[in-house]
Design a protein around this motif. Structure first.
Motif, PDB file in Angstrom:
ATOM      1  N   GLY A   3       0.777  -1.109  -0.157  1.00 47.09           N
ATOM      2  CA  GLY A   3       0.150   0.119  -0.015  1.00 47.09           C
ATOM      3  C   GLY A   3       0.954   1.228   0.032  1.00 47.09           C
ATOM      4  O   GLY A   3       2.201   1.147  -0.006  1.00 47.09           O
ATOM      5  N   GLN A   4       0.351   2.448  -0.104  1.00 48.80           N
ATOM      6  CA  GLN A   4       1.035   3.525  -0.249  1.00 48.80           C
ATOM      7  C   GLN A   4       1.054   4.434   1.070  1.00 48.80           C
ATOM      8  O   GLN A   4       1.672   5.389   1.051  1.00 48.80           O
ATOM      9  CB  GLN A   4       0.213   4.437  -1.160  1.00 48.80           C
ATOM     10  CG  GLN A   4       0.364   3.994  -2.698  1.00 48.80           C
ATOM     11  CD  GLN A   4       1.639   3.823  -3.131  1.00 48.80           C
ATOM     12  OE1 GLN A   4       2.527   4.462  -2.996  1.00 48.80           O
ATOM     13  NE2 GLN A   4       2.129   2.557  -3.895  1.00 48.80           N
ATOM     14  N   ASP A   5       0.863   3.845   2.110  1.00 49.66           N
ATOM     15  CA  ASP A   5       0.798   4.580   3.384  1.00 49.66           C
ATOM     16  C   ASP A   5       1.690   3.936   4.515  1.00 49.66           C
ATOM     17  O   ASP A   5       1.718   2.623   4.657  1.00 49.66           O
ATOM     18  CB  ASP A   5      -0.513   5.151   3.936  1.00 49.66           C
ATOM     19  CG  ASP A   5      -1.380   3.893   4.329  1.00 49.66           C
ATOM     20  OD1 ASP A   5      -1.366   3.792   5.685  1.00 49.66           O
ATOM     21  OD2 ASP A   5      -2.213   3.487   3.474  1.00 49.66           O
ATOM     22  N   ARG A   6       2.152   4.595   5.517  1.00 46.83           N
ATOM     23  CA  ARG A   6       2.768   4.092   6.426  1.00 46.83           C
ATOM     24  C   ARG A   6       2.208   3.083   7.346  1.00 46.83           C
ATOM     25  O   ARG A   6       2.748   2.046   7.608  1.00 46.83           O
ATOM     26  CB  ARG A   6       3.187   5.151   7.261  1.00 46.83           C
ATOM     27  CG  ARG A   6       4.220   4.783   8.609  1.00 46.83           C
ATOM     28  CD  ARG A   6       4.508   6.078   9.344  1.00 46.83           C
ATOM     29  NE  ARG A   6       3.318   6.045  10.305  1.00 46.83           N
ATOM     30  CZ  ARG A   6       3.486   6.917  11.136  1.00 46.83           C
ATOM     31  NH1 ARG A   6       4.537   7.524  11.530  1.00 46.83           N
ATOM     32  NH2 ARG A   6       2.586   7.253  12.194  1.00 46.83           N
ATOM     33  N   SER A   8      -0.110   0.905   6.392  1.00 45.93           N
ATOM     34  CA  SER A   8      -0.307  -0.341   5.774  1.00 45.93           C
ATOM     35  C   SER A   8       0.812  -0.887   5.956  1.00 45.93           C
ATOM     36  O   SER A   8       0.752  -2.174   6.066  1.00 45.93           O
ATOM     37  CB  SER A   8      -0.748  -0.093   4.334  1.00 45.93           C
ATOM     38  OG  SER A   8      -1.947   0.752   4.016  1.00 45.93           O
ATOM     39  N   LEU A   9       1.841  -0.362   5.809  1.00 49.01           N
ATOM     40  CA  LEU A   9       3.322  -1.140   5.673  1.00 49.01           C
ATOM     41  C   LEU A   9       3.273  -1.731   7.347  1.00 49.01           C
ATOM     42  O   LEU A   9       3.685  -2.863   7.252  1.00 49.01           O
ATOM     43  CB  LEU A   9       4.506  -0.194   5.412  1.00 49.01           C
ATOM     44  CG  LEU A   9       5.799  -0.644   5.891  1.00 49.01           C
ATOM     45  CD1 LEU A   9       6.102  -1.717   4.765  1.00 49.01           C
ATOM     46  CD2 LEU A   9       6.767   0.723   5.604  1.00 49.01           C
TER      47      LEU A   9
END
Length: 139
Positions: A3-6, A8-9
């Motif tokens: 994903g593109q956000d912190r 999600s990581l």
């Protein structure tokens, strides 16, 4: 990948480690994350803690950002798996023999990658792959 956000990581790290701890099946990326976390017992409880998502790591307190560290492990392992750049594979083999410790060798490669990324970010440009390859050759 995550994903593109912190958040999600960070959730991906927590989910992979939780599934590993419970003996549940892991997909390939979860297995890679679990393998890295297995080498870092100092991060295992942290990634499962409720405060982990909101934790800030700006370097001012001297703490290492565990997500950055583990992400660099994953990036280096991807480079090794794809053999790109080939200097990474050669450097890891040399260092693993010399140090007698594959994990310690991987950390040396991580240092080179982190330096290349930091310089690129500071300069507002793409990483200098020639400089990165040279750093790997000189390890």
């Amino acid at each position: 990948m995550f994903g593109q956000d912190r958040d999600s990581l960070r959730r991906a790290f927590a989910e992979a480690w939780q599934r590993h701890c419970e003996g549940l099946p892991l997909d390939l990326q979860q297995q890679r994350i679990a393998d890295v976390l297995a080498l870092h017992p100092e991060y295992q409880a942290f990634v499962l803690s409720p405060d982990a998502l909101a934790q800030e790591f700006d370097g001012s307190d001297g703490r290492t950002n565990p997500y950055l560290h583990m992400g660099l492990h994953l990036a280096v392992r991807e480079q090794l798996a794809t053999r790109l750049p080939p200097e990474a594979v050669q450097a890891r083999a040399r260092l693993a023999r010399r140090l007698g410790d594959a994990h310690a060798a991987e950390h040396r490669l991580i240092d080179c990658l982190a330096q290349a990324l930091w310089q690129a970010q500071r300069a507002g440009r793409e990483p200098d792959m020639d400089a990165y390859r040279e750093a790997l050759r000189t390890l």
